[in-house]
Design a protein around this motif. Sequence first.
Motif, PDB file in Angstrom:
ATOM      1  N   GLY A  41      81.457  17.093  46.705  1.00  0.00           N
ATOM      2  CA  GLY A  41      80.755  16.252  47.418  1.00  0.00           C
ATOM      3  C   GLY A  41      79.191  16.615  47.071  1.00  0.00           C
ATOM      4  N   GLN A  42      79.278  18.088  47.036  1.00  0.00           N
ATOM      5  CA  GLN A  42      77.623  18.616  47.434  1.00  0.00           C
ATOM      6  C   GLN A  42      77.673  17.712  45.574  1.00  0.00           C
ATOM      7  OE1 GLN A  42      78.438  22.691  48.070  1.00  0.00           O
ATOM      8  NE2 GLN A  42      77.600  22.280  50.058  1.00  0.00           N
ATOM      9  N   ILE A  43      78.372  18.136  44.822  1.00  0.00           N
ATOM     10  CA  ILE A  43      77.988  17.607  43.508  1.00  0.00           C
ATOM     11  C   ILE A  43      77.302  16.017  43.242  1.00  0.00           C
ATOM     12  CG2 ILE A  43      78.667  17.906  41.203  1.00  0.00           C
ATOM     13  CD1 ILE A  43      80.528  20.198  41.457  1.00  0.00           C
ATOM     14  N   ALA A  44      78.649  14.898  44.050  1.00  0.00           N
ATOM     15  CA  ALA A  44      78.136  13.881  44.113  1.00  0.00           C
ATOM     16  C   ALA A  44      76.931  13.788  44.683  1.00  0.00           C
ATOM     17  CB  ALA A  44      79.333  13.170  44.899  1.00  0.00           C
ATOM     18  N   MET A  45      76.527  14.474  45.613  1.00  0.00           N
ATOM     19  CA  MET A  45      74.986  13.913  46.138  1.00  0.00           C
ATOM     20  C   MET A  45      74.229  13.925  45.476  1.00  0.00           C
ATOM     21  SD  MET A  45      76.007  14.408  50.437  1.00  0.00           S
ATOM     22  CE  MET A  45      76.155  15.734  50.552  1.00  0.00           C
ATOM     23  N   LYS A  46      74.415  15.716  44.575  1.00  0.00           N
ATOM     24  CA  LYS A  46      72.761  15.920  44.398  1.00  0.00           C
ATOM     25  C   LYS A  46      72.935  15.118  42.563  1.00  0.00           C
ATOM     26  CE  LYS A  46      71.412  19.950  40.664  1.00  0.00           C
ATOM     27  NZ  LYS A  46      72.567  20.906  40.142  1.00  0.00           N
ATOM     28  N   LYS A  75      86.570  10.589  44.051  1.00  0.00           N
ATOM     29  CA  LYS A  75      86.080   9.835  44.308  1.00  0.00           C
ATOM     30  C   LYS A  75      84.622   9.953  45.736  1.00  0.00           C
ATOM     31  CE  LYS A  75      89.336   6.681  41.610  1.00  0.00           C
ATOM     32  NZ  LYS A  75      88.379   6.013  41.049  1.00  0.00           N
ATOM     33  N   PHE A  76      84.083   8.938  45.350  1.00  0.00           N
ATOM     34  CA  PHE A  76      83.217   9.283  46.856  1.00  0.00           C
ATOM     35  C   PHE A  76      82.107   7.592  46.993  1.00  0.00           C
ATOM     36  CE2 PHE A  76      83.125  13.837  45.516  1.00  0.00           C
ATOM     37  CZ  PHE A  76      83.420  14.088  46.873  1.00  0.00           C
ATOM     38  N   LYS A  77      81.898   7.736  48.081  1.00  0.00           N
ATOM     39  CA  LYS A  77      81.343   6.358  48.300  1.00  0.00           C
ATOM     40  C   LYS A  77      80.025   7.014  48.804  1.00  0.00           C
ATOM     41  CE  LYS A  77      80.047   1.362  50.071  1.00  0.00           C
ATOM     42  NZ  LYS A  77      81.106   1.059  50.698  1.00  0.00           N
ATOM     43  N   ILE A 105      81.367  11.933  35.020  1.00  0.00           N
ATOM     44  CA  ILE A 105      80.558  11.425  35.747  1.00  0.00           C
ATOM     45  C   ILE A 105      80.241  10.357  35.714  1.00  0.00           C
ATOM     46  CG2 ILE A 105      79.610  11.654  38.494  1.00  0.00           C
ATOM     47  CD1 ILE A 105      79.095  14.702  37.487  1.00  0.00           C
ATOM     48  N   LYS A 106      80.825   8.945  36.562  1.00  0.00           N
ATOM     49  CA  LYS A 106      80.748   7.809  36.711  1.00  0.00           C
ATOM     50  C   LYS A 106      80.599   7.884  37.584  1.00  0.00           C
ATOM     51  CE  LYS A 106      83.853   6.844  32.951  1.00  0.00           C
ATOM     52  NZ  LYS A 106      85.413   5.830  32.861  1.00  0.00           N
ATOM     53  N   TYR A 107      79.052   6.301  37.558  1.00  0.00           N
ATOM     54  CA  TYR A 107      78.333   5.506  38.626  1.00  0.00           C
ATOM     55  C   TYR A 107      78.149   4.521  38.591  1.00  0.00           C
ATOM     56  CZ  TYR A 107      76.164  10.007  38.612  1.00  0.00           C
ATOM     57  OH  TYR A 107      75.566  11.565  38.371  1.00  0.00           O
TER      58      TYR A 107
END
Length: 112
Positions: A41-46, A75-77, A105-107
């Motif tokens: 989650g930290q990586i996703a936000m960064k 997976k995150f939103k 990493i996909k956005y």
Amino acid sequence: MKLLISILLVFGILLFGNSSILDINKIIIAEKETPPYAKWGQIAMKKTKEQYPQAEIIDYLHIGREKGTEYSIEKFKLWLKKDSGEFGVFVDIKFNNETEQIIDIKYRKTTR
């Protein structure tokens, strides 16, 4: 009669007072546990902040993990705000199960 009521009142306070203290201890213990997806989650936000530097992350949701034999996808939103508008970004982090090295990493931007 007043003595009996007083004794029952004191007994009730002692009985119910102790149970609430035990419940508080359970809550404190639960808050200390870090979920296994916290690192991702930290990586996703960064990484999302790097992709959308002008936007502010205002909400975060862990959707789940797709676990494979060699790699998994976390997976995150994330919900972002830019100027007067808001939008969502789905973030999929693919990583090696053994080394936890990020593969991709996909956005995916969304309006909902």
